[in-house]
Scaffold this active site. Structure first.
Site, short mmCIF file in Angstrom:
data_model
loop_
_atom_site.label_atom_id
_atom_site.label_comp_id
_atom_site.label_asym_id
_atom_site.label_seq_id
_atom_site.Cartn_x
_atom_site.Cartn_y
_atom_site.Cartn_z
N HIS A 186 -12.68 15.26 -9.38
CA HIS A 186 -12.13 16.56 -9.74
C HIS A 186 -12.41 17.61 -8.69
CE1 HIS A 186 -11.59 15.56 -14.20
NE2 HIS A 186 -10.44 15.72 -13.63
N GLU A 426 10.26 -0.55 -6.81
CA GLU A 426 9.03 -0.94 -6.11
C GLU A 426 9.03 -2.42 -5.78
OE1 GLU A 426 5.59 1.66 -7.88
OE2 GLU A 426 6.64 0.71 -9.53
N ASP A 448 4.23 0.53 -3.22
CA ASP A 448 4.32 -0.84 -3.74
C ASP A 448 5.42 -1.62 -3.06
OD1 ASP A 448 2.25 -1.40 -5.63
OD2 ASP A 448 3.08 0.20 -6.85
N CYS A 495 9.17 8.57 -3.72
CA CYS A 495 7.98 9.28 -4.20
C CYS A 495 6.69 8.65 -3.70
CB CYS A 495 7.98 9.37 -5.72
SG CYS A 495 7.85 7.77 -6.53
C1 PEP Z 1 4.43 3.79 -5.17
O1 PEP Z 1 4.17 2.62 -5.43
O2 PEP Z 1 4.91 4.19 -4.08
C2 PEP Z 1 4.15 4.85 -6.16
C3 PEP Z 1 4.58 6.08 -6.01
O3 PEP Z 1 3.40 4.50 -7.22
P1 PEP Z 1 1.79 4.29 -7.14
O4 PEP Z 1 1.34 4.65 -5.76
O5 PEP Z 1 1.25 5.16 -8.20
O6 PEP Z 1 1.69 2.84 -7.45
MG MG Z 2 3.68 2.03 -7.44
#
Ligand code: PEP
Ligand code: MG
Length: 545
Positions: A186, A426, A448, A495
């Site tokens: 945190h 992913e 991923d 993302c």
């Molecule tokens: C990703 O896999 O790019 C993603 C945004 O999810 P996480 O990093 O939370 O697995």
């Molecule tokens: Mg992911």
């Protein structure tokens, strides 16, 4: 002293130059005379009451999300299951401080023992609580810092608790370095949200350095330099000045849309791992939220109930003030194990029951989350997506499950709304077949996707040279999904961390991506990269070739 450099882990990015100040450790191993059992019990009760009072006072003067962090500690101080063992130990002859230390150390050891990064990061909160209560038992004032009356301090400490951070006069602090700690704690989140450069995990050498000397925190090279030579000090001052000018320039334009040189508007959303990151962030700097990782609600294997979740989602939606908010359903498993929720006995958890694969099995947990999301959708434009999708039937099934949730809420007379429903891309098979998946939008999880395309576990540092985001196979898949989005008029965002990496953004734009969801601190810089993009790729150092 001669120039010394100490390596650390970046918790909050930036450069800081200032006077090295070493935090005095507050809890000395003080000895005190033990009282009778009755006296020790009332001393403990009294200390608990004072700790509760002081936390409540601190919570009243910080913002809502910071108060939520402290709320975890405040709740523990009223949790009879947690406190009972302390009274039992006092009952059999231990002093209040011994009993408190034994119980809370046991709790900390349990948190530390889990492989779950989120959970082990919460040990900072427990240490914070330990320090506060012990301070009252021992009669030391639990005011954390006796910071000198000067600005531009580089603060060093063995550890730093969230409440200690919140009690600091941040106007005096240029940067922070901590011997222990983790970037997901945190206190790291709080430092990031306030733009204070911070290194954690600097090791014990840090606290052996002499106060009063000039010190530099350089998170780009992940190091603290103590007593730098004049030459390197000057070089850092120039870098600091340049980066402040560039940051200031980007920050001043953060609320403006990101439009490329050829006139394309690229949406820049924010990634939210913990709503505390939104503290003090102007919602107008982003086009909305492109990824909310809901794992923050499940810290320590705690299963949040429907109302609690609904409240958390509603606050995020209200923060966004009418901009779209994307919330991902629980992505437990793989690198995000949750005790009591995920499977422990898989030989390869990254290829196992994780993300949506787990949610469809843990129907109770999933239904609670979907009900909370459907209720929160009443408060603004919500988008809900499922992680780790492999084939189209998973999305079809998800739609049916969501429809059932809406029907049952309506039959109970509870206000709800249908959000738009999407999938994360992913898994390579989902990327290759995106055109067959009946989703309202796609969000590419490049972290991923890269690991599955390159067959390199994302947590294996020895394979980092193979797990490259700019591998043409990864870019090809991203282009394919972008083309599907264009054909089907569906939003495709990225993302994963790729979108927050300035040198990779032109590659994504070239691949046809017009929507990025980025780490909050990177928002202004990524917008500047987009504005400067003229259709070319960048060279390795982020400069247009
Ligand atoms: C990703 O896999 O790019 C993603 C945004 O999810 P996480 O990093 O939370 O697995
Ligand atoms: Mg992911």
């Amino acid at each position: 002293m001669a120039e010394a450099s100490i390596a650390g882990i970046t918790a909050s990015e930036g450069i800081a130059i200032g006077t090295f100040f070493l935090r005095r450790e507050m809890i000395d191993n003080q000895s005190r005379t033990a009282g009778t059992v009755g006296q020790e019990q009332s001393l403990f009760e009294d200390s608990l009451a004072k700790a509760r009072q002081s936390l409540a006072a601190l919570m009243a003067r910080v913002d809502v999300s910071a108060a939520e962090i402290l709320g975890f500690q405040h709740e523990l101080l009223s949790d009879t299951d947690f406190l009972e063992p302390v009274f039992q130990l006092i009952g059999v002859g231990q002093t209040a401080d011994e009993a408190w230390t034994e119980v809370i150390e046991g709790e900390i050891a349990e948190y530390t023992a889990t492989a779950d990064e989120y959970m082990s990061a919460r040990t900072d909160d427990l240490r914070d609580l330990q320090r506060r209560v012990l301070g009252f038992i021992l009669g030391t004032i639990p005011e954390s810092f006796d910071v000198p009356e000067m600005t531009g301090l580089v603060l060093a400490a063995t550890s730093l608790a969230p409440s200690e951070f919140l009690e600091l006069d941040l106007g005096k602090i240029a940067g922070i370095a901590i011997s222990e700690g983790s970037p997901t704690s945190h206190v790291s989140i709080l430092a990031r949200a306030r733009g204070i450069p911070m290194l954690v995990g600097c090791g014990t050498r840090l606290t052996g350095l002499k106060p009063g000397y000039v010190a530099v925190i350089d998170t780009h090279n992940r190091q603290l330099i103590h007593d730098p030579h004049d030459e390197s000090q000057n070089a850092f001052r120039v870098r600091l000045q340049n980066s402040s000018i560039a940051n200031e320039f980007a920050r001043r334009r953060a609320h403006l849309p990101a439009v490329t040189a050829s006139g394309d508007h690229v949406r820049v959303y924010a990634n939210v791992d913990d709503p505390a990151i939104l503290l003090g962030v102007d919602a107008a700097s982003f086009d909305g939220i492109g990824l909310t990782r809901t794992e923050f609600l499940f810290v320590g294997g705690h299963l949040p109930d429907e109302d609690h979740q609904m409240g958390a989602y509603r606050r995020i939606i209200e923060w966004a003030a009418g901009r779209p908010v994307t919330i991902r359903t629980l992505d437990a498993g793989g690198d995000k194990p949750i005790p009591g929720v995920t499977f422990h006995d898989e030989t390869n958890p990254f290829l196992g029951i994780r993300g949506y694969r787990l949610s469809r099995i843990r129907k109770d947990i999933f239904a609670t989350q979907l009900r909370a999301l459907a209720r929160a959708a009443v408060f603004g434009p919500l988008k809900v997506m499922i992680p780790m999708v492999t084939v189209r039937s998973e999305m079809d099934e998800f739609r049916t499950i969501f429809t059932d949730v809406i029907n049952s809420l309506q039959s109970e007379g509870i206000a709800c709304a249908v959000p738009s429903l999407g999938v994360m891309i992913e898994v390579p098979s989902a990327a290759l077949n995106a055109d067959s998946i009946d989703a309202d939008f796609f969000s590419i999880g490049s972290n991923d996707l890269i690991q599955y395309v390159t067959a390199c576990a994302r947590d294996n540092a020895l394979l980092a040279h193979l797990a490259q985001a700019d591998n043409p196979a990864v870019i090809k898949l991203i282009s394919m999904v972008a083309a599907t989005g264009l054909q089907q008029d569906k939003e495709v965002s990225v993302c994963g961390d790729m979108a927050s990496t300035p040198a990779l953004v032109p590659l994504l734009l070239k691949a046809g991506i017009r929507c990025l969801s980025v780490a909050i601190a990177q928002g202004p810089a990524i917008k500047e990269i987009i504005r400067g993009w003229d259709g070319r790729e960048l060279s390795g150092d982020g400069i247009c070739a």
